[in-house]
Design a protein around this motif. Structure first.
Motif, short mmCIF file in Angstrom:
data_model
loop_
_atom_site.label_atom_id
_atom_site.label_comp_id
_atom_site.label_asym_id
_atom_site.label_seq_id
_atom_site.Cartn_x
_atom_site.Cartn_y
_atom_site.Cartn_z
N ALA A 185 0.83 -1.21 0.00
CA ALA A 185 0.00 0.00 0.00
C ALA A 185 0.87 1.26 0.00
CB ALA A 185 -0.92 0.00 1.22
N ARG A 186 0.44 2.24 -0.77
CA ARG A 186 1.20 3.49 -0.90
C ARG A 186 1.30 4.21 0.44
NH1 ARG A 186 1.55 4.63 -6.38
NH2 ARG A 186 0.29 3.24 -7.67
N TRP A 187 0.19 4.33 1.13
CA TRP A 187 0.20 5.05 2.40
C TRP A 187 1.10 4.37 3.42
CZ3 TRP A 187 -1.05 2.99 7.10
CH2 TRP A 187 -1.71 1.76 7.09
N LEU A 188 1.15 3.01 3.36
CA LEU A 188 1.97 2.26 4.31
C LEU A 188 3.46 2.54 4.08
CD1 LEU A 188 2.11 0.24 6.62
CD2 LEU A 188 2.09 -1.60 4.91
N LEU A 189 3.88 2.58 2.83
CA LEU A 189 5.28 2.91 2.53
C LEU A 189 5.63 4.30 3.05
CD1 LEU A 189 6.02 1.59 -1.08
CD2 LEU A 189 7.02 0.81 1.07
N ALA A 190 4.72 5.26 2.83
CA ALA A 190 4.97 6.63 3.29
C ALA A 190 5.06 6.68 4.81
CB ALA A 190 3.87 7.56 2.79
N ALA A 191 4.17 5.96 5.50
CA ALA A 191 4.17 5.98 6.97
C ALA A 191 5.43 5.33 7.54
CB ALA A 191 2.92 5.27 7.49
N VAL A 192 5.81 4.19 6.99
CA VAL A 192 7.00 3.48 7.48
C VAL A 192 8.25 4.32 7.25
CG1 VAL A 192 8.48 1.48 7.08
CG2 VAL A 192 6.01 1.19 7.26
N ALA A 193 8.35 4.93 6.08
CA ALA A 193 9.52 5.75 5.77
C ALA A 193 9.64 6.92 6.74
CB ALA A 193 9.44 6.26 4.33
N SER A 194 8.54 7.64 6.98
CA SER A 194 8.57 8.79 7.88
C SER A 194 8.95 8.37 9.30
CB SER A 194 7.20 9.48 7.90
OG SER A 194 6.89 10.03 6.64
N ALA A 195 8.38 7.26 9.76
CA ALA A 195 8.68 6.79 11.12
C ALA A 195 10.14 6.39 11.28
CB ALA A 195 7.77 5.61 11.47
N LEU A 196 10.67 5.66 10.30
CA LEU A 196 12.07 5.22 10.39
C LEU A 196 13.04 6.40 10.33
CD1 LEU A 196 12.07 1.98 8.18
CD2 LEU A 196 12.18 2.16 10.68
N MET A 197 12.72 7.40 9.53
CA MET A 197 13.58 8.58 9.47
C MET A 197 13.58 9.31 10.82
SD MET A 197 12.65 10.07 5.66
CE MET A 197 13.87 11.38 5.63
N GLY A 198 12.40 9.47 11.41
CA GLY A 198 12.32 10.16 12.70
C GLY A 198 13.05 9.42 13.80
N LEU A 199 12.89 8.09 13.85
CA LEU A 199 13.56 7.30 14.88
C LEU A 199 15.07 7.29 14.68
CD1 LEU A 199 11.08 4.29 15.09
CD2 LEU A 199 11.40 6.11 16.78
N SER A 200 15.52 7.17 13.44
CA SER A 200 16.96 7.16 13.17
C SER A 200 17.61 8.47 13.58
CB SER A 200 17.22 6.90 11.68
OG SER A 200 16.72 5.65 11.29
N ALA A 201 16.90 9.58 13.39
CA ALA A 201 17.46 10.89 13.71
C ALA A 201 17.81 11.02 15.19
CB ALA A 201 16.49 12.00 13.31
N ILE A 202 17.05 10.35 16.04
CA ILE A 202 17.33 10.43 17.48
C ILE A 202 18.71 9.88 17.78
CG2 ILE A 202 16.61 9.60 19.75
CD1 ILE A 202 13.73 9.53 18.68
N GLY A 203 19.04 8.73 17.20
CA GLY A 203 20.36 8.14 17.43
C GLY A 203 21.48 8.86 16.70
N ILE A 204 21.14 9.53 15.59
CA ILE A 204 22.17 10.23 14.82
C ILE A 204 22.61 11.52 15.53
CG2 ILE A 204 22.61 11.54 12.68
CD1 ILE A 204 20.72 9.53 11.28
N PHE A 205 21.65 12.31 15.97
CA PHE A 205 21.96 13.64 16.50
C PHE A 205 22.24 13.66 18.00
CE2 PHE A 205 19.48 14.81 12.63
CZ PHE A 205 20.47 15.55 12.00
N LEU A 206 21.67 12.73 18.76
CA LEU A 206 21.96 12.69 20.19
C LEU A 206 23.31 12.02 20.42
CD1 LEU A 206 18.52 11.71 21.79
CD2 LEU A 206 19.54 13.98 21.58
N PRO A 207 24.12 12.54 21.34
CA PRO A 207 25.47 11.98 21.57
C PRO A 207 25.44 10.73 22.45
CG PRO A 207 25.11 13.85 23.01
CD PRO A 207 23.88 13.75 22.15
#
Length: 416
Positions: free
Chosen positions: A289-311
């Protein structure tokens, strides 16, 4: 799709040259023009340390330097889309390449921040001309059987260009030579494109006016799903450029690598984004599903950013998260670009739906570096984690809204 455009009264320039063959040399030149346009995005990211030294810039001002590039994209996406048929799609792409050549030359010779910013505005004009007119050229050069492949390749132009800029820019000692090299490349490609792509029509099927553009934009926006897709692209671009505009600086300051290594690692991360774009095409074809791909991508980007930017993580795990962020993010552009024509209120308004999408893309590209650059200057890198994580959560909500809107309108939630 060809029948839809014929019924809508589209000009001949929007139709394939042949119903059974694809002008692949022309496709390659158009994609190359898109890559050259995106080179102008990545070249600033790798030159940030040198620009700060030469002009005394803080990260907030660097953010504005990047944002000025997309300013005309925000203001001009819809008008340019409306004028493509009248002016001729090939002419628009040529004008975009020449604008990039002129703007990059001006930037290379700049002795003040004002001139540098002015050059970025001209480059921004070139970028929007190419990214709006490019798909129109592809549409008339590609047979129906080749459209999926051609547009999947086109959706990779941004990360490909940024990756090339980050890698090649890191190998050069001075940023001014790189700017001049970009100008020469754009001029050379303009000549090749002039000789290698058939001319498009230069007369629109109907007069273009500000009133007609406003009416079509309102009709498209009221349909719901096109506006949600545009908003989703705002969020995606904000997240993507929040990281990649400052990734070389982050790698140097937080992970202790040199400039050359920072450029090469950033380029690798961008290449993973290309893989994500292509993977989205495969997943959509398999019925995800198109919406599912968009939702998963947004969630993974947001979660990854926490580990990238926090020391909290070491250099290697943090960089692996950068790769995950990039790969997941690559799912979004191909998904949203492929969905935009489906949810347009009518075949005639497909270009307007794409124009709204590009407006969202440029808006996110403009505000992302400014917001994150200012936040990092004031509060440090952890502030970027909060911004990108919140944007990821908003992206998930928009994907759920897109699902409801498409279901309500009777549009397919997945590829058929």
């Amino acid at each position: 799709m060809q029948k839809q455009f014929e019924m809508a009264g589209a000009p001949p320039a929007t139709l394939p040259l042949s119903s059974s063959s694809t002008h692949w040399r022309g496709v390659a030149l158009v994609v190359a023009a898109g890559v050259v346009a995106s080179l102008q995005v990545g070249k600033v990211a790798i030159a940030v340390p040198q620009l700060r030294a030469d002009f005394g810039l803080d990260l907030s001002m660097v953010g504005w330097l990047m944002a000025m590039f997309s300013l005309l994209g925000v203001a001009g996406a819809v008008p340019v889309g409306a004028w493509v048929a009248r002016a001729g799609d090939k002419r628009m792409v040529l004008a975009g390449l020449l604008a990039i050549a002129a703007g990059s030359t001006a930037g290379a010779l700049a002795n003040s921040v004002a001139v540098l910013l002015a050059g970025r505005v001209v480059e921004g004009l070139g970028f929007v001309l190419i990214t709006i007119a490019g798909p129109s050229v592809l549409q008339r050069m590609v047979a129906s059987s080749g459209k999926d492949l051609a547009f999947a390749i086109w959706s990779c132009f941004m990360p490909t260009g940024i990756a090339i800029a980050l890698f090649s820019g890191s190998l050069l000692e001075g940023w001014r030579g790189f700017w001049l090299g970009n100008a020469a490349l754009a001029a050379l490609l303009a000549v090749l494109l002039l000789l290698g792509i058939p001319r498009g029509a230069t007369a629109s099927a109907a007069p273009v006016s500000w009133r007609s553009m406003a009416r079509d934009a309102a009709t498209t926006t009221k349909a719901g799903a096109p506006a949600l897709i545009a908003a989703s692209f705002v969020i995606y671009s904000l997240q993507f450029f929040a990281l990649f505009s400052f990734l070389p600086v982050l790698l140097i300051e937080r992970m202790g690598v040199g400039m050359a290594a920072a450029g090469s690692l950033s380029a690798v991360a961008c290449c993973v984004n290309v893989a994500g774009n292509l993977a989205a095409g495969v997943l959509l074809k398999r019925g995800v599903a198109r919406w599912l791909l968009a939702a998963v991508a947004s969630a993974l980007m947001g979660l990854s950013a926490i580990g990238i930017f926090l020391p909290v993580l070491g250099a290697v795990p943090a960089f692996l998260l950068c790769l995950a962020f990039s790969g997941a993010g690559g799912l979004l552009p191909a998904t949203l670009i492929g969905t935009s024509p489906i949810v347009a209120p009518s075949a005639r308004l497909v270009p307007m739906s794409m124009g709204l999408l590009m407006l969202g893309s440029n808006l996110g590209q403009m505000i992302g570096p400014v917001i994150v650059g200012g936040a990092v200057d004031s509060l440090g890198w952890p502030a970027a984690a909060v911004i990108v994580a919140l944007a990821g959560a908003m992206g998930v909500l928009l994907a759920l809204g897109l699902r409801r809107s498409m279901a309500r309108s009777g549009h397919p939630l997945q590829s058929e």
